[in-house]
Design a protein around this motif. Sequence first.
Motif, PDB file in Angstrom:
ATOM      1  N   ARG A 103       0.844  -1.215   0.000  1.00  0.00           N
ATOM      2  CA  ARG A 103       0.000   0.000   0.000  1.00  0.00           C
ATOM      3  C   ARG A 103       0.871   1.253   0.000  1.00  0.00           C
ATOM      4  NH1 ARG A 103      -3.748  -2.513   3.305  1.00  0.00           N
ATOM      5  NH2 ARG A 103      -2.828  -1.671   5.195  1.00  0.00           N
ATOM      6  N   ILE A 104       1.922   1.230   0.826  1.00  0.00           N
ATOM      7  CA  ILE A 104       2.816   2.400   0.914  1.00  0.00           C
ATOM      8  C   ILE A 104       3.538   2.590  -0.426  1.00  0.00           C
ATOM      9  CG2 ILE A 104       4.873   3.355   2.066  1.00  0.00           C
ATOM     10  CD1 ILE A 104       4.011   1.762   4.614  1.00  0.00           C
ATOM     11  N   GLY A 105       4.146   1.522  -0.926  1.00  0.00           N
ATOM     12  CA  GLY A 105       4.964   1.616  -2.141  1.00  0.00           C
ATOM     13  C   GLY A 105       4.158   1.986  -3.375  1.00  0.00           C
ATOM     14  N   ASP A 106       2.904   1.523  -3.419  1.00  0.00           N
ATOM     15  CA  ASP A 106       2.054   1.813  -4.580  1.00  0.00           C
ATOM     16  C   ASP A 106       1.700   3.295  -4.667  1.00  0.00           C
ATOM     17  OD1 ASP A 106       1.982  -0.670  -5.707  1.00  0.00           O
ATOM     18  OD2 ASP A 106       0.195  -1.336  -4.608  1.00  0.00           O
ATOM     19  N   ALA A 107       1.913   4.011  -3.547  1.00  0.00           N
ATOM     20  CA  ALA A 107       1.475   5.411  -3.504  1.00  0.00           C
ATOM     21  C   ALA A 107       2.527   6.389  -4.026  1.00  0.00           C
ATOM     22  CB  ALA A 107       1.085   5.780  -2.071  1.00  0.00           C
ATOM     23  N   GLY A 108       3.675   5.917  -4.485  1.00  0.00           N
ATOM     24  CA  GLY A 108       4.659   6.889  -4.981  1.00  0.00           C
ATOM     25  C   GLY A 108       5.959   6.254  -5.420  1.00  0.00           C
ATOM     26  N   ASN A 109       6.952   7.092  -5.643  1.00  0.00           N
ATOM     27  CA  ASN A 109       8.290   6.624  -5.991  1.00  0.00           C
ATOM     28  C   ASN A 109       9.039   6.302  -4.707  1.00  0.00           C
ATOM     29  OD1 ASN A 109       8.091   6.939  -8.787  1.00  0.00           O
ATOM     30  ND2 ASN A 109       8.574   9.113  -8.646  1.00  0.00           N
ATOM     31  N   TYR A 110       9.472   5.050  -4.561  1.00  0.00           N
ATOM     32  CA  TYR A 110      10.083   4.616  -3.310  1.00  0.00           C
ATOM     33  C   TYR A 110      11.369   3.818  -3.512  1.00  0.00           C
ATOM     34  CZ  TYR A 110       6.643   5.771   0.276  1.00  0.00           C
ATOM     35  OH  TYR A 110       5.860   6.432   1.182  1.00  0.00           O
ATOM     36  N   VAL A 111      12.327   4.051  -2.613  1.00  0.00           N
ATOM     37  CA  VAL A 111      13.425   3.110  -2.427  1.00  0.00           C
ATOM     38  C   VAL A 111      13.015   2.299  -1.199  1.00  0.00           C
ATOM     39  CG1 VAL A 111      15.868   2.798  -1.878  1.00  0.00           C
ATOM     40  CG2 VAL A 111      15.155   4.739  -3.310  1.00  0.00           C
ATOM     41  N   ILE A 112      12.907   0.980  -1.347  1.00  0.00           N
ATOM     42  CA  ILE A 112      12.435   0.142  -0.241  1.00  0.00           C
ATOM     43  C   ILE A 112      13.510  -0.880   0.110  1.00  0.00           C
ATOM     44  CG2 ILE A 112      10.571  -1.343   0.590  1.00  0.00           C
ATOM     45  CD1 ILE A 112       8.740  -0.136  -1.406  1.00  0.00           C
ATOM     46  N   GLU A 113      13.884  -0.909   1.389  1.00  0.00           N
ATOM     47  CA  GLU A 113      14.919  -1.860   1.798  1.00  0.00           C
ATOM     48  C   GLU A 113      14.352  -2.946   2.692  1.00  0.00           C
ATOM     49  OE1 GLU A 113      17.141  -1.531   5.098  1.00  0.00           O
ATOM     50  OE2 GLU A 113      16.769   0.578   5.531  1.00  0.00           O
ATOM     51  N   GLY A 114      14.881  -4.165   2.495  1.00  0.00           N
ATOM     52  CA  GLY A 114      14.401  -5.277   3.319  1.00  0.00           C
ATOM     53  C   GLY A 114      15.100  -6.573   2.974  1.00  0.00           C
TER      54      GLY A 114
END
Length: 229
Positions: free
Chosen positions: A117-128
């Motif tokens: 939900r968070i990532g779909d809302a914009g341009n993101y660098v996501i770490e995990g």
Amino acid sequence: MIVAIDGPAGAGKSSVAKACAKKIGFKCLDTGAMYRAVAWLAVQRGIALDDDAALGKLADGCKIEFRHEDGNPIASGISIDGHDVTEAIRTTEIDKAVSPVSAAGSVREAMVDQQRRIGDAGNYVIEGRDIGTVVFPNADLKIYLTATNEERAHRRVRQNADRGVGSIDYAEVLEDIIRRDEADKNRGNSPLRPADDAKVMDSTGIYIEDIIESICTYANIVQEGGKVE
Ligand code: DC
């Protein structure tokens, strides 16, 4: 657009993700902090760390919020159910509790939903650990960042010293890193592994600034419709 940065503990994902996000004007999401926050709440509530059903209920019902000062795309803190846990999630106790909590399928389901939900809302660098394999398998750019156990332990000690929280005992940190790698790689749910189409980058002996520069270059290539070889 999503830039996924996965890899084992202490590989430098947090510093790299934040710096890249800042440089390319993306927001940044630390998914490890979400699992740590759930682990913190489970410990507070006295929930058994092998009770999947109770952990899942907790993860489903809790409210995780990232604090952004003055619209800064990089979060400066995290809270769960209104408790600011920015520092509390970095203790040795939570380093240990987060492995069983993040291995629970029910917890992962709840976290992955929120992360999408968070990532779909914009341009993101996501770490995990599973961003390129499970959370965003269609991420535009996938990086798998790694380094030797020793280098990762040294970095984590420096990071803990800077933060003033967590162990600064090298031997203890190295042991924890090896233990968590084993747990992350061997769990049944979303084990840690590079996605087939991830760019694997070993940062051992390399300036973190050079890694950041390379990832930003790749991100620009992808943004312009090109392909990263
Ligand atoms: O990145 P970190 O060390 O703060 O992550 C804490 C723990 O959370 C780590 O031991 C594995 C787990 N984790 C996960 O299972 N999946 C993610 N996407 C992020 C972290």
